[in-house]
Design an enzyme around this catalytic site. Structure first.
Site, PDB file in Angstrom:
ATOM      1  N   GLU A 164      -0.334  17.418 -23.546  1.00 16.80           N
ATOM      2  CA  GLU A 164      -0.481  17.407 -22.089  1.00 16.80           C
ATOM      3  C   GLU A 164      -0.780  18.779 -21.494  1.00 16.80           C
ATOM      4  O   GLU A 164      -0.627  19.014 -20.311  1.00 16.80           O
ATOM      5  CB  GLU A 164       0.779  16.798 -21.432  1.00 16.80           C
ATOM      6  CG  GLU A 164       0.619  15.349 -21.000  1.00 16.80           C
ATOM      7  CD  GLU A 164       0.617  14.345 -22.149  1.00 16.80           C
ATOM      8  OE1 GLU A 164       0.814  14.751 -23.311  1.00 16.80           O
ATOM      9  OE2 GLU A 164       0.389  13.150 -21.882  1.00 16.80           O
ATOM     10  N   TYR A 166       0.765  21.654 -22.158  1.00 14.95           N
ATOM     11  CA  TYR A 166       1.904  22.557 -22.007  1.00 14.95           C
ATOM     12  C   TYR A 166       1.811  23.703 -23.032  1.00 14.95           C
ATOM     13  O   TYR A 166       0.841  23.805 -23.787  1.00 14.95           O
ATOM     14  CB  TYR A 166       3.216  21.778 -22.137  1.00 14.95           C
ATOM     15  CG  TYR A 166       3.493  20.901 -20.919  1.00 14.95           C
ATOM     16  CD1 TYR A 166       3.743  21.481 -19.674  1.00 14.95           C
ATOM     17  CD2 TYR A 166       3.497  19.520 -21.010  1.00 14.95           C
ATOM     18  CE1 TYR A 166       3.995  20.694 -18.548  1.00 14.95           C
ATOM     19  CE2 TYR A 166       3.748  18.723 -19.892  1.00 14.95           C
ATOM     20  CZ  TYR A 166       4.000  19.321 -18.669  1.00 14.95           C
ATOM     21  OH  TYR A 166       4.244  18.543 -17.561  1.00 14.95           O
ATOM     22  N   ARG A 214       5.190  15.786 -30.237  1.00 19.00           N
ATOM     23  CA  ARG A 214       4.188  15.072 -29.424  1.00 19.00           C
ATOM     24  C   ARG A 214       2.886  15.837 -29.499  1.00 19.00           C
ATOM     25  O   ARG A 214       2.761  16.955 -29.011  1.00 19.00           O
ATOM     26  CB  ARG A 214       4.690  14.946 -27.986  1.00 19.00           C
ATOM     27  CG  ARG A 214       3.768  14.126 -27.137  1.00 19.00           C
ATOM     28  CD  ARG A 214       4.530  13.113 -26.311  1.00 19.00           C
ATOM     29  NE  ARG A 214       3.645  12.516 -25.318  1.00 19.00           N
ATOM     30  CZ  ARG A 214       3.937  12.399 -24.047  1.00 19.00           C
ATOM     31  NH1 ARG A 214       5.100  12.824 -23.605  1.00 19.00           N
ATOM     32  NH2 ARG A 214       3.092  11.855 -23.218  1.00 19.00           N
ATOM     33  N   HIS A 252      -2.802  17.922 -18.144  1.00 23.16           N
ATOM     34  CA  HIS A 252      -2.567  17.564 -16.739  1.00 23.16           C
ATOM     35  C   HIS A 252      -3.738  17.964 -15.851  1.00 23.16           C
ATOM     36  O   HIS A 252      -3.959  17.364 -14.814  1.00 23.16           O
ATOM     37  CB  HIS A 252      -1.277  18.198 -16.227  1.00 23.16           C
ATOM     38  CG  HIS A 252      -0.055  17.507 -16.757  1.00 23.16           C
ATOM     39  ND1 HIS A 252       0.030  16.147 -16.884  1.00 23.16           N
ATOM     40  CD2 HIS A 252       1.129  17.994 -17.202  1.00 23.16           C
ATOM     41  CE1 HIS A 252       1.213  15.816 -17.377  1.00 23.16           C
ATOM     42  NE2 HIS A 252       1.893  16.923 -17.587  1.00 23.16           N
ATOM     43  N   GLN A 339       3.338   5.188  -7.469  1.00 23.30           N
ATOM     44  CA  GLN A 339       3.736   5.425  -6.084  1.00 23.30           C
ATOM     45  C   GLN A 339       5.180   5.877  -5.916  1.00 23.30           C
ATOM     46  O   GLN A 339       5.453   6.695  -5.051  1.00 23.30           O
ATOM     47  CB  GLN A 339       3.484   4.166  -5.248  1.00 23.30           C
ATOM     48  CG  GLN A 339       2.012   4.008  -4.895  1.00 23.30           C
ATOM     49  CD  GLN A 339       1.713   2.692  -4.215  1.00 23.30           C
ATOM     50  OE1 GLN A 339       1.081   1.817  -4.785  1.00 23.30           O
ATOM     51  NE2 GLN A 339       2.173   2.517  -3.004  1.00 23.30           N
TER      52      GLN A 339
HETATM   53  P1  NAP Z   1      -4.428   3.141   6.981  1.00 20.59           P
HETATM   54  O1  NAP Z   1      -4.118   3.828   5.740  1.00 20.59           O
HETATM   55  O2  NAP Z   1      -3.564   3.333   8.160  1.00 20.59           O
HETATM   56  O3  NAP Z   1      -5.930   3.498   7.347  1.00 20.59           O
HETATM   57  C1  NAP Z   1      -6.545   3.019   8.487  1.00 20.59           C
HETATM   58  C2  NAP Z   1      -7.919   3.656   8.614  1.00 20.59           C
HETATM   59  O4  NAP Z   1      -8.489   3.172   9.786  1.00 20.59           O
HETATM   60  C3  NAP Z   1      -7.896   5.149   8.714  1.00 20.59           C
HETATM   61  O5  NAP Z   1      -8.989   5.653   7.995  1.00 20.59           O
HETATM   62  C4  NAP Z   1      -8.062   5.412  10.207  1.00 20.59           C
HETATM   63  O6  NAP Z   1      -8.764   6.637  10.284  1.00 20.59           O
HETATM   64  C5  NAP Z   1      -8.845   4.212  10.665  1.00 20.59           C
HETATM   65  N1  NAP Z   1      -8.497   3.781  12.022  1.00 20.59           N
HETATM   66  C6  NAP Z   1      -7.279   3.695  12.598  1.00 20.59           C
HETATM   67  N2  NAP Z   1      -7.366   3.231  13.851  1.00 20.59           N
HETATM   68  C7  NAP Z   1      -8.670   2.977  14.071  1.00 20.59           C
HETATM   69  C8  NAP Z   1      -9.376   2.475  15.170  1.00 20.59           C
HETATM   70  N3  NAP Z   1      -8.767   2.120  16.287  1.00 20.59           N
HETATM   71  N4  NAP Z   1     -10.717   2.367  15.047  1.00 20.59           N
HETATM   72  C9  NAP Z   1     -11.359   2.721  13.934  1.00 20.59           C
HETATM   73  N5  NAP Z   1     -10.726   3.202  12.847  1.00 20.59           N
HETATM   74  C10 NAP Z   1      -9.399   3.326  12.921  1.00 20.59           C
HETATM   75  O7  NAP Z   1      -4.469   1.574   6.772  1.00 20.59           O
HETATM   76  P2  NAP Z   1      -5.099   0.686   5.641  1.00 20.59           P
HETATM   77  O8  NAP Z   1      -6.246   1.311   4.962  1.00 20.59           O
HETATM   78  O9  NAP Z   1      -5.283  -0.617   6.277  1.00 20.59           O
HETATM   79  O10 NAP Z   1      -3.971   0.588   4.586  1.00 20.59           O
HETATM   80  C11 NAP Z   1      -2.726   0.044   4.953  1.00 20.59           C
HETATM   81  C12 NAP Z   1      -1.698   0.530   4.023  1.00 20.59           C
HETATM   82  O11 NAP Z   1      -1.848  -0.125   2.769  1.00 20.59           O
HETATM   83  C13 NAP Z   1      -1.833   2.003   3.778  1.00 20.59           C
HETATM   84  O12 NAP Z   1      -0.928   2.717   4.570  1.00 20.59           O
HETATM   85  C14 NAP Z   1      -1.570   2.150   2.357  1.00 20.59           C
HETATM   86  O13 NAP Z   1      -0.328   2.763   2.132  1.00 20.59           O
HETATM   87  C15 NAP Z   1      -1.530   0.766   1.774  1.00 20.59           C
HETATM   88  N6  NAP Z   1      -2.507   0.758   0.713  1.00 20.59           N
HETATM   89  C16 NAP Z   1      -2.340   1.625  -0.271  1.00 20.59           C
HETATM   90  C17 NAP Z   1      -3.244   1.675  -1.268  1.00 20.59           C
HETATM   91  C18 NAP Z   1      -3.053   2.632  -2.389  1.00 20.59           C
HETATM   92  O14 NAP Z   1      -3.954   2.874  -3.124  1.00 20.59           O
HETATM   93  N7  NAP Z   1      -1.886   3.195  -2.591  1.00 20.59           N
HETATM   94  C19 NAP Z   1      -4.332   0.855  -1.274  1.00 20.59           C
HETATM   95  C20 NAP Z   1      -4.493  -0.039  -0.230  1.00 20.59           C
HETATM   96  C21 NAP Z   1      -3.563  -0.058   0.775  1.00 20.59           C
HETATM   97  P3  NAP Z   1      -9.201   7.312  11.631  1.00 20.59           P
HETATM   98  O15 NAP Z   1      -8.090   7.048  12.612  1.00 20.59           O
HETATM   99  O16 NAP Z   1      -9.411   8.756  11.304  1.00 20.59           O
HETATM  100  O17 NAP Z   1     -10.483   6.649  11.989  1.00 20.59           O
HETATM  101 FE1  SF4 Z   2       5.865   3.945 -11.346  1.00 21.11          FE
HETATM  102 FE2  SF4 Z   2       7.075   1.622 -10.858  1.00 21.11          FE
HETATM  103 FE3  SF4 Z   2       4.542   2.010 -10.082  1.00 21.11          FE
HETATM  104 FE4  SF4 Z   2       5.189   1.702 -12.659  1.00 21.11          FE
HETATM  105  S1  SF4 Z   2       5.395   0.182 -11.029  1.00 21.11           S
HETATM  106  S2  SF4 Z   2       3.845   3.236 -11.836  1.00 21.11           S
HETATM  107  S3  SF4 Z   2       7.128   2.773 -12.749  1.00 21.11           S
HETATM  108  S4  SF4 Z   2       6.339   3.111  -9.344  1.00 21.11           S
END
Ligand code: NAP
Ligand code: SF4
Length: 666
Positions: A164, A166, A214, A252, A339
Site C-alpha cells: 500500500e 508504506y 503483506r 494509497h 461512507q
Molecule cells: P444534493 O447532493 O443536495 O445535490 C443537489 C444538486 O442540485 C446540487 O448540485 C445543487 O447545486 C443543485 N441544486 C440545488 N438546488 C437547486 C435548484 N433550486 N435549482 C437547480 N439546482 C439546484 O442532492 P442529490 O444529488 O439529490 O443527492 C441527495 C443525497 O443522496 C446526497 O446528499 C447524497 O448524500 C446522497 N447520494 C450519495 C451518493 C454517493 O455517492 N455517496 C450518490 C447519490 C446520492 P447548486 O445549488 O450549486 O446548483
Molecule cells: Fe464501509 Fe460499511 Fe460501506 Fe462496507 S458497507 S464500505 S464497511 S461503511
C-alpha cells in the site's frame, strides 16, 4: 458442510486456524479513544462470530512511523497492558488475533516522517527525511521490538505491513528509493529492508508465532515493481521466516480505485493465483471480496489458501457463523461504499458502517430486549424505516411496516440501477430477508393515512424525500432522475441539472449506456489502466475507456468544482470516471430556460444555448412530510426520521443510523 474450502482449517505447524477467513486490518480509531474495553469488545464480537484470524489496525512501531501524530502503537509497558485487554478478550471468545505493525514512512502525516529518499508523496504535505544507515537500523530495531512486545501482549502473531505504499514498500521501488548505498539501486538492495525486517522479527518472536508479511502485488504507480521483483521478494520473505503472505493492491496515491464499490468483486485475485505457485507458504487474497460464495469460489479454484475480508466484518461480525449455519443470505453485506468506514477515518471520526451502525459502537449502541413491548407503526420502507422496523422488532416490539409502493427498499431501488452500484442489490435483498425472518407485519402497496395510524403506541414516519422543484422556465420538457434511472428514453446529448450525488450517478448511468464494466473485470481493468506487472512495472497501463454512450454536461450553480461534496475517499473516482467519458462538469451555471433548442444557460455572465436533446433534473430533494403534518394536525405524536426529517445531505448512512438509534431507544 457449506463452503468446504472456506471453512476448512489451516494448519500453520504450531497452530491450526479454524477456517480460511482472515479479518483484514482496518484503522477504526478506537485505540486512540483510550477506551480499551471498547477496542476489546470490537474484536471479541468478531471472534465470537467465528472468523479464523483477525489482524488489528496498524500499530506504529515508533513515533516517526505513526500514520499521524499520536497514532496508536505499542511503545511502552502501559501499551502492553492495554493490548493485553484485547488479546485476553479475543482468546476468551475463542478467536485468534495478530497485530499489524505499520510504519507509514513518507505517508506519516508529520514533518518528522522518514523514508528511503526525500521524495514527497503526492498525498501528503510533508517531504520525508532520508534515513542514514543508523536511521534505518533504528527503524528495523523498533519494528522488531514492536513484534516482541506484541508477543508479550498475548497476540497470536504479527502482520508486517509491506504494501500500500508504506515504509517498506517505499524502499522496494525506484520511484521512491533513489539511494546508491546497500539499501538502493539493484532490486536485491531495494528489498534488503523488508527481508531484514522479517528475518529479525522471526528471530525475536521465535518459531511458534504467526508472522504475516503483506506484500504489494501490483503497486499501480509509475516505476513500480515488476512481477519478477514481486516473486523474488515473496521467495526471500518466505526464506526469512514469514508464515503467511497476505497481499496488498495499489499504493494509497494510486489513481486507480482498488476497493470502492465500482471495483469488480475479486478484481485482483488473479494476481494472488499467479503468486501462489511461487511459494510454499499460504497466500491470502484480498480486495472486494464480500460474500462467502465469492470467497469459496476463489479457494476452490486455487487462487489462494485464505481470503482476507476487512470491511465485511464491520457490516456483519457474524459473517462466518452465518455462512457455517447455511444462512449466507442473512449476512449484512458490505456494499464497499466507504461512507462510514474510510470516509470517517480520513475525517478523523470513529469508524462505523453504513449497514451496521453498531460497528465500533458495540458498547454504546445496544439493541436490548424491551421490558415493555409496544405496537409500533413505521411508514416508509426505505433504509431509515427498514432499519427502525428491524431493530424495534428485534427488541420485541410489535411492528407494522407500511409502504405505498409494492416493494421494500425505497431510494435504494434507484441506487441499484446505477452502473457500478450493483452492490445495492445485495443490500435490498438483505433487508428483505431480515424482514421476512422477523415478526414484522408488512403492508406494501398501502398508503397509510392518519386513521391507519391511530392506536399505535409509537408512530415512525420515514416517508423519505421528493425531488426539489427547481422552478426553471420550460422544465416540463425535462425528465426527472427517477424516470431516467427507470429507463425513460434519453437522447444522445444530455444536460444534467445538479451535480450532487444523484447528478453524478445519473451522468455515469447516461455515459455507460446500459453496460456496467463493474460486471466485467477485464473491461474494468482496461478502462482504468490496470495492466500486467509482468509486462509493465507497477502494473500501470494506459487507461482505455470505451467511448461514452452519450455526450453529457453535468451542471451546478455553485462556482466551485462539481463533486466537492462527494465522499472523501470516493469522490475522486466519480470525477475521474466522468472525465474519462468526456463529461463536461461545469460550475457557476445559471439556468435560464429549457426550450425546444435545448438548455439556455448563463456562464460567467455570457448567455449560451446547450443544444441538448434531453435535460435531466437532479436538483436535490425536499422532505416528504405530508403525512407527518396531517398527523400533527390530528394530535398524533410521531417520530420523523431519514429524508422526511432532513433531506439535505441525506444518504443511506444517516437514514440507517437514525432509524437504528431511534428504535434502540423505544
Ligand atoms: P444534493 O447532493 O443536495 O445535490 C443537489 C444538486 O442540485 C446540487 O448540485 C445543487 O447545486 C443543485 N441544486 C440545488 N438546488 C437547486 C435548484 N433550486 N435549482 C437547480 N439546482 C439546484 O442532492 P442529490 O444529488 O439529490 O443527492 C441527495 C443525497 O443522496 C446526497 O446528499 C447524497 O448524500 C446522497 N447520494 C450519495 C451518493 C454517493 O455517492 N455517496 C450518490 C447519490 C446520492 P447548486 O445549488 O450549486 O446548483
Ligand atoms: Fe464501509 Fe460499511 Fe460501506 Fe462496507 S458497507 S464500505 S464497511 S461503511
Amino acid at each position: 458442510m457449506p463452503y468446504p474450502h472456506l471453512l476448512a482449517p489451516l494448519d500453520l505447524g504450531h497452530v491450526t486456524l479454524k477456517n480460511r477467513v482472515l479479518m483484514g486490518s482496518m484503522h477504526t480509531g478506537l485505540e486512540e479513544t483510550g477506551d480499551w474495553n471498547r477496542v476489546a469488545e470490537f474484536y471479541a464480537t468478531r471472534a465470537r462470530g467465528g472468523v479464523g484470524l483477525m489482524v488489528t489496525g496498524g500499530m506504529a512501531p515508533n513515533a516517526e512511523g505513526g500514520v499521524f501524530p499520536g497514532a496508536a502503537g505499542l511503545f511502552t509497558p502501559a501499551d502492553i497492558a492495554n493490548h493485553r485487554i484485547v488479546t485476553d478478550r479475543v482468546h476468551a471468545a475463542g478467536g485468534r488475533i495478530a497485530m499489524q505493525i505499520l510504519h507509514a514512512g513518507r505517508y506519516a502525516y508529520s514533518k518528522d516522517c522518514v523514508s528511503a529518499s526525500a521524495v514527497k508523496s503526492p498525498i501528503s504535505p510533508f517531504p520525508p527525511r532520508e534515513l542514514d544507515e543508523a536511521g534505518i537500523e533504528k527503524q528495523i530495531s523498533d519494528i522488531v521490538t514492536a513484534a516482541a512486545r506484541a508477543r508479550e501482549a498475548g497476540y497470536d502473531g504479527v502482520e508486517v505491513m509491506g504494501s500500500e505504499g508504506y515504509f517498506l514498500n517505499q524502499f522496494l521501488v525506484a520511484h521512491t528509493n533513489h539511494r546508491t548505498d546497500r539499501w538502493g539501486g539493484s532490486f536485491e538492495n531495494r528489498m534488503r529492508l523488508p527481508v531484514e525486517v522479517v528475518r529479525r522479527v522471526r528471530a525475536a518472536v521465535g518459531a511458534d508465532f504467526i508472522l504475516i508479511y503483506r506484500i504489494s502485488l501490483i503497486d499501480l504507480i509509475p516505476n513500480g515493481q515488476t512481477w519478477d521483483e514481486v516473486t523474488t521478494l515473496a521467495r526471500a520473505i518466505q526464506s526469512a521466516g514469514a508464515s503467511i503472505l497476505n497481499t496488498g493492491i495499489g499504493w494509497h496515491e494510486a489513481r486507480v480505485p482498488t476497493i470502492a464499490t465500482s471495483v469488480p468483486r475479486a478484481a485482483f485475485a488473479h494476481l494472488t493465483a499467479r503468486l501462489r505457485p511461487e511459494v510454499s507458504i499460504p497466500v491470502i487474497t484480498s480486495n472486494r471480496i464480500n460474500t462467502p460464495d465469492v470467497a469459496e469460489a476463489l479457494l476452490a479454484e486455487g487462487a489462494a489458501d485464505m481470503v482476507s475480508m476487512a470491511r465485511p466484518f464491520l457490516a456483519d461480525p457474524d459473517f462466518v457463523a452465518k455462512a457455517e449455519a447455511g444462512q449466507a443470505g442473512r449476512i449484512a453485506p458490505c456494499i464497499a461504499c466507504n461512507q462510514a468506514c474510510l470516509d470517517h477515518t480520513f475525517s478523523g471520526k470513529l469508524t462505523s458502517c453504513l449497514v451496521n451502525p453498531r460497528a465500533c459502537h458495540e458498547t454504546v449502541l445496544r439493541y436490548e430486549p424491551t421490558p415493555a413491548p409496544k405496537s409500533v407503526a413505521v411508514v416508509g420502507a426505505g433504509p431509515a424505516g427498514l432499519m427502525a422496523a428491524l431493530v424495534a422488532a428485534k427488541r420485541g416490539h410489535r411492528v407494522t411496516l407500511f409502504d405505498k409502493s409494492g416493494s421494500l427498499g425505497g431510494q435504494l431501488n434507484l441506487a441499484r440501477l446505477v452502473p457500478g452500484k450493483e452492490e445495492f442489490n445485495g443490500l435490498v435483498e438483505w433487508f428483505a430477508s431480515e424482514v421476512a425472518a422477523s415478526a414484522i407485519e408488512v403492508r406494501l402497496g398501502v398508503t397509510a393515512g392518519v386513521d391507519d395510524l391511530r392506536g399505535f403506541d409509537e408512530v415512525i414516519i420515514a416517508t423519505g424525500v421528493s425531488p426539489r422543484d427547481p422552478g426553471i422556465p420550460g422544465q416540463d420538457r425535462a425528465l426527472s432522475y427517477i424516470d431516467v434511472l427507470r429507463g425513460a428514453p434519453v437522447g444522445p446529448r444530455v444536460a444534467v441539472i445538479g451535480a450532487g450525488g444523484i447528478g453524478f450517478d445519473v451522468a455515469e448511468f447516461l455515459v455507460a449506456g446500459g453496460h456496467s464494466v463493474t460486471e466485467h473485470p477485464a473491461e474494468w481493468r482496461r478502462e482504468w489502466g490496470v495492466g500486467d506487472p509482468a509486462t509493465t512495472p507497477g502494473g500501470l497501463a494506459e487507461p482505455a475507456p470505451d467511448a461514452p454512450a452519450r455526450e453529457v454536461w453535468l451542471l451546478q450553480r455553485k462556482a466551485e468544482k462539481p463533486g466537492r461534496g462527494l465522499g472523501k475517499t470516493t469522490g475522486w473516482i466519480h470525477r475521474a470516471a466522468l472525465q474519462m467519458k468526456g463529461v463536461k462538469m461545469w460550475g457557476g451555471v445559471s439556468y435560464l430556460a429549457i426550450t425546444a433548442d435545448g438548455l439556455r444557460i448563463a456562464r460567467d455572465g455570457v448567455e449560451d444555448v446547450l443544444a441538448v436533446d434531453s435535460v435531466v433534473l437532479c436538483a436535490g430533494q425536499v422532505p416528504e412530510r405530508g403525512l407527518a403534518d396531517r398527523l400533527a394536525e390530528a394530535g398524533i405524536a410521531a417520530h420523523i426520521i431519514g429524508g422526511a426529517d432532513v433531506a439535505a445531505e441525506l444518504d443511506a448512512k444517516r437514514a440507517i443510523d437514525q432509524g437504528a438509534r431511534l428504535a434502540a431507544g423505544l
